[in-house]
Design a protein around this motif. Sequence first.
Motif, PDB file in Angstrom:
ATOM      1  N   SER A  89       0.834  -1.205   0.000  1.00  0.00           N
ATOM      2  CA  SER A  89       0.000   0.000   0.000  1.00  0.00           C
ATOM      3  C   SER A  89       0.870   1.258   0.000  1.00  0.00           C
ATOM      4  O   SER A  89       1.806   1.356   0.795  1.00  0.00           O
ATOM      5  N   ARG A  91       0.177   3.895   1.238  1.00  0.00           N
ATOM      6  CA  ARG A  91      -0.004   4.571   2.530  1.00  0.00           C
ATOM      7  C   ARG A  91       0.785   3.900   3.634  1.00  0.00           C
ATOM      8  O   ARG A  91       0.729   4.304   4.793  1.00  0.00           O
ATOM      9  N   CYS A 113      -2.120  -8.189  -2.294  1.00  0.00           N
ATOM     10  CA  CYS A 113      -1.888  -7.195  -3.339  1.00  0.00           C
ATOM     11  C   CYS A 113      -3.195  -6.473  -3.633  1.00  0.00           C
ATOM     12  O   CYS A 113      -4.178  -7.101  -4.024  1.00  0.00           O
ATOM     13  N   GLY A 114      -3.196  -5.158  -3.455  1.00  0.00           N
ATOM     14  CA  GLY A 114      -4.386  -4.373  -3.748  1.00  0.00           C
ATOM     15  C   GLY A 114      -4.494  -4.076  -5.231  1.00  0.00           C
ATOM     16  O   GLY A 114      -3.525  -4.204  -5.988  1.00  0.00           O
ATOM     17  N   ARG A 115      -5.691  -3.691  -5.640  1.00  0.00           N
ATOM     18  CA  ARG A 115      -5.961  -3.207  -6.999  1.00  0.00           C
ATOM     19  C   ARG A 115      -7.004  -2.103  -6.889  1.00  0.00           C
ATOM     20  O   ARG A 115      -7.478  -1.826  -5.802  1.00  0.00           O
ATOM     21  N   PHE A 116      -7.371  -1.508  -7.963  1.00  0.00           N
ATOM     22  CA  PHE A 116      -8.367  -0.416  -8.002  1.00  0.00           C
ATOM     23  C   PHE A 116      -7.915   0.735  -7.097  1.00  0.00           C
ATOM     24  O   PHE A 116      -6.731   1.046  -7.048  1.00  0.00           O
ATOM     25  N   GLU A 117      -8.843   1.326  -6.330  1.00  0.00           N
ATOM     26  CA  GLU A 117      -8.468   2.426  -5.429  1.00  0.00           C
ATOM     27  C   GLU A 117      -7.844   1.919  -4.137  1.00  0.00           C
ATOM     28  O   GLU A 117      -7.365   2.696  -3.318  1.00  0.00           O
ATOM     29  N   GLY A 118      -7.912   0.605  -3.924  1.00  0.00           N
ATOM     30  CA  GLY A 118      -7.394   0.040  -2.682  1.00  0.00           C
ATOM     31  C   GLY A 118      -8.434  -0.892  -2.065  1.00  0.00           C
ATOM     32  O   GLY A 118      -9.367  -1.320  -2.745  1.00  0.00           O
ATOM     33  N   SER A 133       4.791   0.127   2.012  1.00  0.00           N
ATOM     34  CA  SER A 133       4.956   0.839   0.750  1.00  0.00           C
ATOM     35  C   SER A 133       6.350   0.573   0.188  1.00  0.00           C
ATOM     36  O   SER A 133       7.303   0.416   0.940  1.00  0.00           O
ATOM     37  N   VAL A 134       6.454   0.544  -1.146  1.00  0.00           N
ATOM     38  CA  VAL A 134       7.784   0.432  -1.753  1.00  0.00           C
ATOM     39  C   VAL A 134       8.265   1.768  -2.300  1.00  0.00           C
ATOM     40  O   VAL A 134       9.270   1.832  -3.008  1.00  0.00           O
ATOM     41  N   TYR A 137       5.236   6.722  -4.820  1.00  0.00           N
ATOM     42  CA  TYR A 137       4.667   6.798  -6.157  1.00  0.00           C
ATOM     43  C   TYR A 137       3.558   5.768  -6.202  1.00  0.00           C
ATOM     44  O   TYR A 137       3.498   4.886  -5.340  1.00  0.00           O
ATOM     45  N   SER A 140      -0.060   0.493 -10.329  1.00  0.00           N
ATOM     46  CA  SER A 140      -1.440   0.132 -10.672  1.00  0.00           C
ATOM     47  C   SER A 140      -1.940  -1.034  -9.823  1.00  0.00           C
ATOM     48  O   SER A 140      -3.120  -1.311  -9.772  1.00  0.00           O
TER      49      SER A 140
END
Length: 228
Positions: A89, A91, A113-118, A133-134, A137, A140
């Motif tokens: 994420s 965030r 693993c998230g997709r879309f808005e989260g 977070s990595v 930035y 997708s």
Amino acid sequence: MTFRASVLTLYPEMFPGALGLSLAGRALEAGTWSLDVTQIRDFATDRHRTVDDTPAGGGAGMVMRADILAKAIDHVAPANDTRPRLLMSPRGRPLTQARVRELAAGAGAVIVCGRFEGVDQRVIDARNLEEISVGDYILSGGEPAALVLLDAVVRLLPGVMGNELSGAHESFEGGLLEYPHYTRPQEFEGRPIPDVLTSGNHGKTAAWRREQAETLTRERRPDLLDKR
Ligand code: SAH
């Protein structure tokens, strides 16, 4: 002991991907680590296998549903599974070499693993997901971030890196960026290898590398010096 990675994703075909090759790939074949990948969509309940819905409160995009994702997580990692549960994420807390070391010393990781808005906040809270977070930035999806995290972890597992020593001097390990490297030829387009590196003087070489590392860190990442 095998490091067990479990990935939850809407794109299982992305795994093992780059981790099937080179050091990580050989370690996977050797059983130093294992990878199971779960299609979150398999836990959808409707005819269309829906995993997302419109955001409460309005706005653009779609949000991954808490109920479907929770079912997938519970299937992969029942309550007695002690592995950390990570959610990739933007965030999240930025991934550090220190956290990578901790993870590599553990039994494995469950990685969502998230997709879309989260994902719906309630599944993050209810399943105690650690957001990682990595970088600052937006990707997708969480899959490339999961591959980055696993690559960093797997290379630290016992026996994976050929030359065990090569880890000790790397960027971040001493709180500094690494010094510059050189190899043959002795001269490249008019640029020689710095004399000190071919002098055979180990003390001077070490001092030069140290000074280079400090200069580079001061120029590029003064925040690292503040943290030391
Ligand atoms: N709307 C979100 C971004 C969603 S990007 C926001 O503004 O915060 C979609 C998914 O990609 C995220 O759920 C996450 O799993 C992944 N992702 C995107 N950027 C990432 C990053 N920097 N680090 C880790 N995961 C990331």
